[in-house]
Design a protein around this motif. Structure first.
Motif, PDB file in Angstrom:
ATOM      1  N   GLU A 308      -7.144   8.062  84.652  1.00  0.00           N
ATOM      2  CA  GLU A 308      -5.843   7.543  84.213  1.00  0.00           C
ATOM      3  C   GLU A 308      -5.804   6.076  83.798  1.00  0.00           C
ATOM      4  OE1 GLU A 308      -2.986   9.381  83.869  1.00  0.00           O
ATOM      5  OE2 GLU A 308      -3.697  11.255  84.748  1.00  0.00           O
ATOM      6  N   ALA A 309      -6.905   5.343  83.846  1.00  0.00           N
ATOM      7  CA  ALA A 309      -6.863   3.953  83.387  1.00  0.00           C
ATOM      8  C   ALA A 309      -6.508   3.916  81.904  1.00  0.00           C
ATOM      9  CB  ALA A 309      -8.195   3.263  83.639  1.00  0.00           C
ATOM     10  N   ALA A 310      -5.583   3.022  81.542  1.00  0.00           N
ATOM     11  CA  ALA A 310      -5.122   2.915  80.160  1.00  0.00           C
ATOM     12  C   ALA A 310      -5.074   1.446  79.768  1.00  0.00           C
ATOM     13  CB  ALA A 310      -3.749   3.562  79.999  1.00  0.00           C
ATOM     14  N   PRO A 311      -6.201   0.870  79.345  1.00  0.00           N
ATOM     15  CA  PRO A 311      -6.263  -0.567  79.061  1.00  0.00           C
ATOM     16  C   PRO A 311      -5.182  -1.062  78.114  1.00  0.00           C
ATOM     17  CG  PRO A 311      -8.463   0.387  79.015  1.00  0.00           C
ATOM     18  CD  PRO A 311      -7.502   1.535  79.154  1.00  0.00           C
ATOM     19  N   SER A 312      -4.830  -0.265  77.117  1.00  0.00           N
ATOM     20  CA  SER A 312      -3.843  -0.709  76.131  1.00  0.00           C
ATOM     21  C   SER A 312      -2.440  -0.835  76.694  1.00  0.00           C
ATOM     22  CB  SER A 312      -3.828   0.253  74.936  1.00  0.00           C
ATOM     23  OG  SER A 312      -3.436   1.556  75.346  1.00  0.00           O
ATOM     24  N   CYS A 313      -2.227  -0.314  77.910  1.00  0.00           N
ATOM     25  CA  CYS A 313      -0.896  -0.377  78.533  1.00  0.00           C
ATOM     26  C   CYS A 313      -0.695  -1.640  79.380  1.00  0.00           C
ATOM     27  CB  CYS A 313      -0.671   0.857  79.411  1.00  0.00           C
ATOM     28  SG  CYS A 313      -0.558   2.409  78.493  1.00  0.00           S
ATOM     29  N   VAL A 315       0.396  -5.191  80.545  1.00  0.00           N
ATOM     30  CA  VAL A 315       1.580  -5.964  80.143  1.00  0.00           C
ATOM     31  C   VAL A 315       1.211  -7.175  79.288  1.00  0.00           C
ATOM     32  CG1 VAL A 315       3.020  -5.227  82.079  1.00  0.00           C
ATOM     33  CG2 VAL A 315       1.531  -7.222  82.341  1.00  0.00           C
ATOM     34  N   ALA A 316      -0.014  -7.677  79.444  1.00  0.00           N
ATOM     35  CA  ALA A 316      -0.448  -8.845  78.679  1.00  0.00           C
ATOM     36  C   ALA A 316      -1.190  -8.462  77.405  1.00  0.00           C
ATOM     37  CB  ALA A 316      -1.321  -9.753  79.544  1.00  0.00           C
ATOM     38  N   GLY A 317      -1.270  -7.169  77.113  1.00  0.00           N
ATOM     39  CA  GLY A 317      -1.928  -6.722  75.898  1.00  0.00           C
ATOM     40  C   GLY A 317      -3.262  -6.062  76.133  1.00  0.00           C
ATOM     41  N   ALA A 318      -3.813  -5.515  75.059  1.00  0.00           N
ATOM     42  CA  ALA A 318      -5.020  -4.690  75.167  1.00  0.00           C
ATOM     43  C   ALA A 318      -6.242  -5.474  75.612  1.00  0.00           C
ATOM     44  CB  ALA A 318      -5.295  -4.003  73.828  1.00  0.00           C
ATOM     45  N   ILE A 319      -6.393  -6.713  75.154  1.00  0.00           N
ATOM     46  CA  ILE A 319      -7.582  -7.491  75.522  1.00  0.00           C
ATOM     47  C   ILE A 319      -7.609  -7.719  77.032  1.00  0.00           C
ATOM     48  CG2 ILE A 319      -8.730  -9.723  75.308  1.00  0.00           C
ATOM     49  CD1 ILE A 319      -7.757  -9.833  72.419  1.00  0.00           C
ATOM     50  N   ALA A 320      -6.474  -8.125  77.588  1.00  0.00           N
ATOM     51  CA  ALA A 320      -6.381  -8.307  79.041  1.00  0.00           C
ATOM     52  C   ALA A 320      -6.578  -6.983  79.761  1.00  0.00           C
ATOM     53  CB  ALA A 320      -5.030  -8.914  79.414  1.00  0.00           C
ATOM     54  N   GLY A 321      -6.062  -5.900  79.172  1.00  0.00           N
ATOM     55  CA  GLY A 321      -6.211  -4.578  79.773  1.00  0.00           C
ATOM     56  C   GLY A 321      -7.654  -4.130  79.828  1.00  0.00           C
TER      57      GLY A 321
END
Length: 344
Positions: A308-313, A315-321
């Motif tokens: 279930e990890a979803a980096p693009s979700c 709050v600070a954006g995809a790079i932080a994710g």
């Protein structure tokens, strides 16, 4: 290899950051040979000293089929960008691992406005691929570390393990949701109820179950099956017992079954982890690491599933994710491997 996109040397080099005087895990892990069949690759890896197979399932059709949000498609790449750049040293050489690649899912992807029934049909098709690939890994005597993707893939993992090991599997799942929803069509919320109905799930314990995020129907189904749980509120809110006490109880119960043990972890159990159902009221990452390490060390574990990890979700954006999920999953992988290598 059928339904599998292998991890290539070119892919590895695109992620690897080397430094003089240092050796990274990515310089020591084994990669599959593109001209060999899957079973031949796995047998070769086993003969070369590999014990763990790292595999991705990049898809979000399972969470979306459960009426959740997407994004659980690229956790594997995020994890490998971090894990492969960790140091190879006395604690972990990397030679123990085969980075296999990802189960092919691109042809199963569906547009955002797809009907629920269509999504659930595609989850059925994904189940077949997961069972096929994972059965081959288990048959080779290797331990998969699977990076999702939705928690729907627990069903395929459990089915494959049962088929290969010829017995039901005992599972423990760190998750605010039991994923024991009704069998209404396959999705990320009913992988364990389908596995129970098929006979693949012989025992089930949920750690960190949120008392208000599971319907009464689901709780009753879980009880009827004979499932057990320690709730998030019991351990982390009301402090009625410690995490250590809970883990001791769980490992004793798992070992009493005399069944192989599956370690499941939904990343949305961890506080503010970018996932398909992220939560502000979760558990610390360090507690999740201890859970994986403890069960891996004290029980006859056969796989780790990180769902279930979803980096693009983030709050600070995809790079932080990508950075946060990659680092977190890398630590979880190491916790499992270290626990298994030092198993009691």
């Amino acid at each position: 290899m059928l339904n599998l996109t292998t991890f290539t040397q070119d892919k590895l080099q695109s992620l690897l950051n080397t430094r003089n005087g240092e050796t990274k895990l990515g310089q020591r892990v084994m990669l599959p040979e593109v001209n060999l069949a899957l079973d031949s690759n796995l047998n070769h890896a086993k003969a070369s000293g590999v014990r763990f197979v790292i595999l991705g399932i990049g898809e979000d059709i399972g969470p979306r089929a459960n009426l959740g949000r997407g994004g659980a498609t690229d956790a594997f790449d995020s994890a490998m960008a971090q894990f492969l750049n960790l140091q190879s040293n006395r604690f972990l050489s990397g030679n123990e691992c085969l980075v296999l690649g990802q189960i092919t899912t691109e042809d199963l992807a569906l547009p955002e406005n797809s009907e629920t029934e269509q999504l659930r049909n595609h989850v059925d098709q994904l189940d077949e691929r997961v069972i096929q690939v994972l059965s081959t890994i288990f048959n080779a005597g290797l331990e998969p570390i699977v990076i999702g993707g939705g928690h729907n893939n627990a069903y395929g993992l459990l089915m494959a393990a049962k088929a290969a090991l010829k017995r039901p599997i005992a599972a423990v799942n760190l998750d605010p949701h039991s994923d024991f929803r009704p069998k209404e069509g396959r999705h990320s919320g009913n992988g364990f109820s389908y596995a129970a109905a098929s006979g693949a799930l012989g025992y089930y314990h949920v750690l960190g179950l949120h008392e208000l995020k599971n319907s009464e129907t689901t709780l009753q189904q879980l009880e009827t099956f004979g499932g057990h749980w320690h709730s998030l509120q019991q351990i982390w809110v009301r402090r009625e017992l410690s995490l250590e006490s809970a883990l001791q109880q769980i490992s004793k119960q798992l070992n009493n079954t005399q069944l192989p043990v599956a370690i499941e972890l939904d990343l949305d159990a961890i506080t503010n982890m970018p996932s398909s159902a992220s939560t502000a009221a979760g558990i610390p990452l360090l507690d999740a690491l201890h859970y994986v390490s403890y069960i891996a060390k004290h029980c006859p574990s056969i796989y780790l599933h990180l769902a279930e990890a979803a980096p693009s979700c983030h709050v600070a954006g995809a790079i932080a994710g990508h950075r946060e999920t990659g680092q977190s999953i890398s630590e979880l992988i190491y916790s499992y491997i270290n626990g298994r290598i030092n198993a009691l």
